[in-house]
Design an enzyme around this catalytic site. Structure first.
Site, PDB file in Angstrom:
ATOM      1  N   SER A 143       0.853  -1.193   0.000  1.00 18.08           N
ATOM      2  CA  SER A 143       0.000   0.000   0.000  1.00 18.08           C
ATOM      3  C   SER A 143       0.883   1.235   0.000  1.00 18.08           C
ATOM      4  O   SER A 143       2.036   1.186   0.465  1.00 18.08           O
ATOM      5  CB  SER A 143      -0.878   0.011   1.259  1.00 18.08           C
ATOM      6  OG  SER A 143      -1.540   1.254   1.397  1.00 18.08           O
ATOM      7  N   TYR A 181      -1.353  -1.239  10.349  1.00 11.29           N
ATOM      8  CA  TYR A 181      -1.584  -1.352   8.904  1.00 11.29           C
ATOM      9  C   TYR A 181      -0.358  -0.888   8.107  1.00 11.29           C
ATOM     10  O   TYR A 181       0.185  -1.626   7.285  1.00 11.29           O
ATOM     11  CB  TYR A 181      -2.831  -0.561   8.478  1.00 11.29           C
ATOM     12  CG  TYR A 181      -3.180  -0.790   7.024  1.00 11.29           C
ATOM     13  CD1 TYR A 181      -3.811  -1.964   6.624  1.00 11.29           C
ATOM     14  CD2 TYR A 181      -2.846   0.139   6.045  1.00 11.29           C
ATOM     15  CE1 TYR A 181      -4.112  -2.202   5.288  1.00 11.29           C
ATOM     16  CE2 TYR A 181      -3.144  -0.084   4.710  1.00 11.29           C
ATOM     17  CZ  TYR A 181      -3.774  -1.256   4.340  1.00 11.29           C
ATOM     18  OH  TYR A 181      -4.062  -1.490   3.013  1.00 11.29           O
TER      19      TYR A 181
HETATM   20  N1  LIG Z   1      -8.887  -0.586  -1.178  1.00  9.52           N
HETATM   21  C1  LIG Z   1      -7.881   0.216  -0.893  1.00  9.52           C
HETATM   22  O1  LIG Z   1      -8.059   1.461  -0.791  1.00  9.52           O
HETATM   23  C2  LIG Z   1      -6.491  -0.351  -0.715  1.00  9.52           C
HETATM   24  C3  LIG Z   1      -5.407   0.522  -0.753  1.00  9.52           C
HETATM   25  C4  LIG Z   1      -4.124   0.023  -0.601  1.00  9.52           C
HETATM   26  C5  LIG Z   1      -3.917  -1.323  -0.417  1.00  9.52           C
HETATM   27  N2  LIG Z   1      -4.987  -2.169  -0.366  1.00  9.52           N
HETATM   28  C6  LIG Z   1      -4.707  -3.581  -0.142  1.00  9.52           C
HETATM   29  O2  LIG Z   1      -5.242  -4.330  -1.219  1.00  9.52           O
HETATM   30  C7  LIG Z   1      -5.509  -5.658  -0.791  1.00  9.52           C
HETATM   31  C8  LIG Z   1      -6.890  -6.071  -1.280  1.00  9.52           C
HETATM   32  O3  LIG Z   1      -7.858  -5.242  -0.661  1.00  9.52           O
HETATM   33  P1  LIG Z   1      -9.175  -4.765  -1.394  1.00  9.52           P
HETATM   34  O4  LIG Z   1      -9.129  -3.305  -1.472  1.00  9.52           O
HETATM   35  O5  LIG Z   1      -9.399  -5.535  -2.633  1.00  9.52           O
HETATM   36  O6  LIG Z   1     -10.236  -5.125  -0.257  1.00  9.52           O
HETATM   37  P2  LIG Z   1     -11.531  -6.086  -0.271  1.00  9.52           P
HETATM   38  O7  LIG Z   1     -12.397  -5.782  -1.434  1.00  9.52           O
HETATM   39  O8  LIG Z   1     -12.117  -5.952   1.097  1.00  9.52           O
HETATM   40  O9  LIG Z   1     -10.900  -7.549  -0.454  1.00  9.52           O
HETATM   41  C9  LIG Z   1     -10.125  -8.128   0.559  1.00  9.52           C
HETATM   42  C10 LIG Z   1      -9.904  -9.588   0.252  1.00  9.52           C
HETATM   43  O10 LIG Z   1      -9.096 -10.162   1.310  1.00  9.52           O
HETATM   44  C11 LIG Z   1      -9.732 -11.354   1.765  1.00  9.52           C
HETATM   45  N3  LIG Z   1      -9.435 -11.585   3.172  1.00  9.52           N
HETATM   46  C12 LIG Z   1      -9.578 -10.723   4.212  1.00  9.52           C
HETATM   47  N4  LIG Z   1      -9.281 -11.336   5.362  1.00  9.52           N
HETATM   48  C13 LIG Z   1      -8.945 -12.624   5.054  1.00  9.52           C
HETATM   49  C14 LIG Z   1      -8.568 -13.764   5.821  1.00  9.52           C
HETATM   50  N5  LIG Z   1      -8.513 -13.724   7.156  1.00  9.52           N
HETATM   51  N6  LIG Z   1      -8.289 -14.930   5.179  1.00  9.52           N
HETATM   52  C15 LIG Z   1      -8.390 -14.993   3.835  1.00  9.52           C
HETATM   53  N7  LIG Z   1      -8.745 -13.950   3.048  1.00  9.52           N
HETATM   54  C16 LIG Z   1      -9.028 -12.787   3.662  1.00  9.52           C
HETATM   55  C17 LIG Z   1     -11.225 -11.119   1.526  1.00  9.52           C
HETATM   56  O11 LIG Z   1     -11.893 -12.360   1.360  1.00  9.52           O
HETATM   57  P3  LIG Z   1     -12.908 -13.049   2.388  1.00  9.52           P
HETATM   58  O12 LIG Z   1     -13.569 -11.958   3.189  1.00  9.52           O
HETATM   59  O13 LIG Z   1     -13.854 -13.806   1.504  1.00  9.52           O
HETATM   60  O14 LIG Z   1     -12.021 -13.944   3.196  1.00  9.52           O
HETATM   61  C18 LIG Z   1     -11.191 -10.368   0.198  1.00  9.52           C
HETATM   62  O15 LIG Z   1     -11.149 -11.280  -0.874  1.00  9.52           O
HETATM   63  C19 LIG Z   1      -5.341  -5.659   0.729  1.00  9.52           C
HETATM   64  O16 LIG Z   1      -4.105  -6.241   1.081  1.00  9.52           O
HETATM   65  C20 LIG Z   1      -5.361  -4.183   1.089  1.00  9.52           C
HETATM   66  O17 LIG Z   1      -4.633  -3.921   2.273  1.00  9.52           O
HETATM   67  C21 LIG Z   1      -6.273  -1.720  -0.526  1.00  9.52           C
END
Ligand SMILES: NC(=O)c1ccc[n+]([C@@H]2O[C@H](COP(=O)([O-])OP(=O)(O)OC[C@H]3O[C@@H](n4cnc5c(N)ncnc54)[C@H](OP(=O)(O)O)[C@@H]3O)[C@@H](O)[C@H]2O)c1
Length: 265
Positions: A140, A154
């Site tokens: 991130s 985080y």
């Molecule tokens: N969205 C943003 O603004 C942003 C910015 C920077 C970085 N990121 C990073 O991008 C990555 C993806 O996030 P996203 O934005 O796509 O969020 P998201 O839509 O909430 O997706 C998160 C994914 O992680 C899985 N997950 C969460 N906890 C888990 C666990 N205990 N075991 C297995 N799977 C788990 C969820 O699946 P289940 O709930 O089905 O398990 C889901 O598929 C993350 O690492 C996040 O930190 C996001």
């Protein structure tokens, strides 16, 4: 089995689902893992119909220490090895450190750092042996800027993924294995719904946001080009560059004045 397989964690939503589609569009078979089996099955069906690739799904909770081993054992039982790994699963844990439960922080460290490090450690020897591999650690922008109050670990876990990726990138570059830390800024996904900050996030200007598809596409291209770190979007690149030259104290003072606008304490 000659076809290449990509394992995507957190494939049930957001950036992970987008990554799975992009990898499939480039001919990879895909192994999808997350906790929500119904979401994985739906995406697997969509991807195999649309791209004609083989799909596997593995339901696993990465907070469980055995999960990385179980996921890879499942793939081995299907005669498959991992050629591309996208360590994407993640979430935010709201609150100030002292007000949260240690059990929740421990699970957070497991999901955000230990599981990705273990998965990479388990797949790397096979990649090096076959002289082909791709590892994308979804970090991130928060891992490139000074810490902030609230969601305490985080930024720390994302900084870990950045440093880890850079080191692995150097170690693996002569083995045909490309390693990239993908550093998105604000991205449209379920992330802010899950961590309860949708209202705060909705107040941020539209130019700060990118779609999950754009972020995943940038990550795919960066991994192909073997770039160690990829920051998505011009505003985020500018923020990352500014943070390299402006003293941390100034940024921490700015963050202190704006505390609570994005993070929930
Ligand atoms: N969205 C943003 O603004 C942003 C910015 C920077 C970085 N990121 C990073 O991008 C990555 C993806 O996030 P996203 O934005 O796509 O969020 P998201 O839509 O909430 O997706 C998160 C994914 O992680 C899985 N997950 C969460 N906890 C888990 C666990 N205990 N075991 C297995 N799977 C788990 C969820 O699946 P289940 O709930 O089905 O398990 C889901 O598929 C993350 O690492 C996040 O930190 C996001």
């Amino acid at each position: 089995m000659d076809r290449r397989l990509a394992l995507v964690t957190g494939a049930s939503a957001g950036i992970g689902a987008a990554f799975a589609r992009i990898l499939a569009s480039h001919g990879y078979d895909v192994a999808l893992t997350a906790r929500r089996a119904d979401r994985l099955d739906k995406l697997a069906e969509e991807i195999s119909l649309r791209y004609g690739v083989e799909t596997l799904t593995v339901t696993a909770d990465l907070a469980e220490p055995e999960a990385p081993g179980h996921i890879l054992d499942h793939l081995t039982a299907h005669g498959r090895t991992v050629d591309a790994l996208v360590n994407n699963a993640g979430y935010g844990l709201a609150g100030s450190y002292g007000d949260t439960r240690w059990e929740d922080q421990k699970a957070f460290i497991q999901v955000m750092m230990t599981a990705p490090a273990e998965l990479a450690h388990r797949v790397l020897p096979g990649m090096a042996h076959r002289r082909f591999g791709r590892i994308v650690n979804v970090a991130s922008l928060a891992g490139l800027v000074p810490g902030s109050a609230g969601h305490t670990l985080y930024g720390a876990t994302k900084a870990f993924l950045v440093k880890f990726s850079q080191s692995l990138h150097l170690e693996a570059e002569n083995q045909g294995v490309h390693v990239t830390a993908l550093c998105p800024g604000f991205t449209y996904s379920e992330f802010h719904d899950v961590n309860g900050t949708r209202a705060e996030a909705a107040r941020l200007p539209a130019w700060l946001w990118l779609g999950a598809d754009e972020v995943a596409a940038a990550g795919y291209e960066a991994a192909e080009a073997n770039r160690p770190v990829c920051v998505t979007g011009a505003p985020n690149k500018a923020i990352a560059a500014i943070c390299k030259i402006v003293p941390d104290e100034w940024i921490l003072a700015f963050a202190s004045r704006n505390a609570g606008r994005i993070r929930r304490m």
